[in-house]
Design an enzyme around this catalytic site. Structure first.
Site, PDB file in Angstrom:
ATOM      1  N   ASP A   1       1.047  -8.296  11.869  1.00  0.00           N
ATOM      2  CA  ASP A   1       2.155  -7.549  11.280  1.00  0.00           C
ATOM      3  C   ASP A   1       3.097  -6.969  12.334  1.00  0.00           C
ATOM      4  O   ASP A   1       2.793  -6.971  13.530  1.00  0.00           O
ATOM      5  CB  ASP A   1       1.618  -6.439  10.367  1.00  0.00           C
TER       6      ASP A   1
ATOM      7  N   HIS B   1      -6.475  -1.408   3.447  1.00  0.00           N
ATOM      8  CA  HIS B   1      -5.549  -2.508   3.770  1.00  0.00           C
ATOM      9  C   HIS B   1      -6.049  -3.346   4.938  1.00  0.00           C
ATOM     10  O   HIS B   1      -6.776  -2.859   5.802  1.00  0.00           O
ATOM     11  CB  HIS B   1      -4.118  -2.001   4.013  1.00  0.00           C
TER      12      HIS B   1
ATOM     13  N   ASP C   1      -7.002   3.101   3.358  1.00  0.00           N
ATOM     14  CA  ASP C   1      -6.884   2.741   1.943  1.00  0.00           C
ATOM     15  C   ASP C   1      -7.378   1.305   1.682  1.00  0.00           C
ATOM     16  O   ASP C   1      -7.157   0.761   0.613  1.00  0.00           O
ATOM     17  CB  ASP C   1      -5.429   2.900   1.465  1.00  0.00           C
TER      18      ASP C   1
ATOM     19  N   GLU D   1      -1.228  -3.659   1.540  1.00  0.00           N
ATOM     20  CA  GLU D   1      -1.651  -2.406   0.918  1.00  0.00           C
ATOM     21  C   GLU D   1      -2.240  -2.665  -0.479  1.00  0.00           C
ATOM     22  O   GLU D   1      -2.016  -3.739  -1.055  1.00  0.00           O
ATOM     23  CB  GLU D   1      -0.424  -1.483   0.773  1.00  0.00           C
TER      24      GLU D   1
HETATM   25  P1  PGA Z   1      -6.688   1.886  13.002  1.00  0.00           P
HETATM   26  O1  PGA Z   1      -5.904   1.122  11.875  1.00  0.00           O
HETATM   27  O2  PGA Z   1      -7.347   0.842  13.845  1.00  0.00           O
HETATM   28  O3  PGA Z   1      -5.636   2.629  13.763  1.00  0.00           O
HETATM   29  O4  PGA Z   1      -7.678   2.767  12.324  1.00  0.00           O
HETATM   30  C1  PGA Z   1      -6.554   0.101  11.197  1.00  0.00           C
HETATM   31  C2  PGA Z   1      -5.605  -0.538  10.224  1.00  0.00           C
HETATM   32  O5  PGA Z   1      -4.742   0.174   9.686  1.00  0.00           O
HETATM   33  O6  PGA Z   1      -5.726  -1.748  10.014  1.00  0.00           O
END
Ligand code: PGA
Length: 251
Positions: free
Chosen positions: A68, A140, A138, A145
């Site tokens: 992304d 994702h 959440d 999302e």
């Molecule tokens: P993080 O994010 O590694 O900063 O916890 C994970 C994600 O949002 O895929």
């Protein structure tokens, strides 16, 4: 099949993730790797750099594509995911940067940006040998999302409030207003095409969502739950993130 690997802490989990990726590169020097950003994989990338500096790894034939990118941020912006990848990994190893792909954050035409990335993924990657993933609070994966359907192709996504807050906490100097509200993300279809998936989860804040994703129903409201349907997933985490219930799944 799901394999659950639970390490003592973040450092051990990071080393184990780097070992798995390194094994893939040693087995197939021209392999195709899907990469993730966020705080979770930072330690694994540092360990890959260490292995490269120790002469244990050669990235010269490796191709990568990232999940992304924020819409509106150029690769030179220090909060863009292109910048993250360069500074955490690509600038420190002998990878050919023209073989490292990230969605084009500065393409304002979202339909074109998504179509271009899907075409590029089909043409240059086909399917990853291994895809590295983190998991959002959440559920994702990439920036896919929670929604009422799994999104197959690259899409332009409106980020959830929780994701914006999580990102502001870690990046953007805590300033919510500076966090972009939209991002381009690889779709779940391409993620699921990967031959192997390595999903990392560390720290107590991930414990509940990991349990939901792997012990609960498969639902687009918990996007990572789709990994239950993939034939070769390694869930790699630490004791804080991987509950007994989740550990039991991999036994
Ligand atoms: P993080 O994010 O590694 O900063 O916890 C994970 C994600 O949002 O895929």
């Amino acid at each position: 099949m799901l394999q659950v690997v639970c390490k003592k802490d973040y450092e051990e989990a990071s080393r184990a993730a780097a070992d798995l990726i390194a094994a893939q590169i040693l087995l197939k020097p021209d392999c195709k790797i899907g990469l993730a950003t966020g705080s979770t994989p930072v330690g694994a990338y540092a360990e890959l750099v260490r292995k490269y500096e120790a002469g244990e790894l050669d990235f010269s034939k490796v191709t990568t594509a990232n999940l992304d990118e924020y819409k509106g941020l150029p690769g030179t912006h220090d909060q863009s995911y292109r910048y993250f990848m360069d500074s955490n990994l690509f600038d420190h190893v002998n990878i050919d940067k023209s073989r490292t792909f990230v969605p084009n954050g500065v393409e304002e035409d979202a339909v074109k940006a998504c179509k271009d990335y899907d075409e590029l993924l089909d043409r240059e990657i086909g399917a990853f040998d291994i895809q590295l993933l983190g998991i959002g609070g959440d559920g994702h994966i990439g920036f896919n999302e929670p929604a009422d359907a799994f999104c197959v192709n690259t899409q332009c996504i409106k980020l959830e409030e929780q994701t914006i807050r999580d990102n502001a906490r870690l990046f953007f100097n805590g300033n919510l207003d500076e966090v972009p509200k939209e991002a381009y993300t690889m779709g779940i279809g391409f993620i699921m095409r990967s031959r192997k998936i390595l999903i990392m989860a560390t720290g107590p804040k991930k414990r509940d969502i990991v349990e939901k994703a792997f012990c609960g129903p498969v639902t687009p409201w918990v996007p990572a739950s789709i990994l239950q349907l993939h034939p070769d997933v390694v869930l790699l985490g630490d004791e804080a993130a991987i509950s007994e219930k989740v550990r039991a799944l991999g036994k």
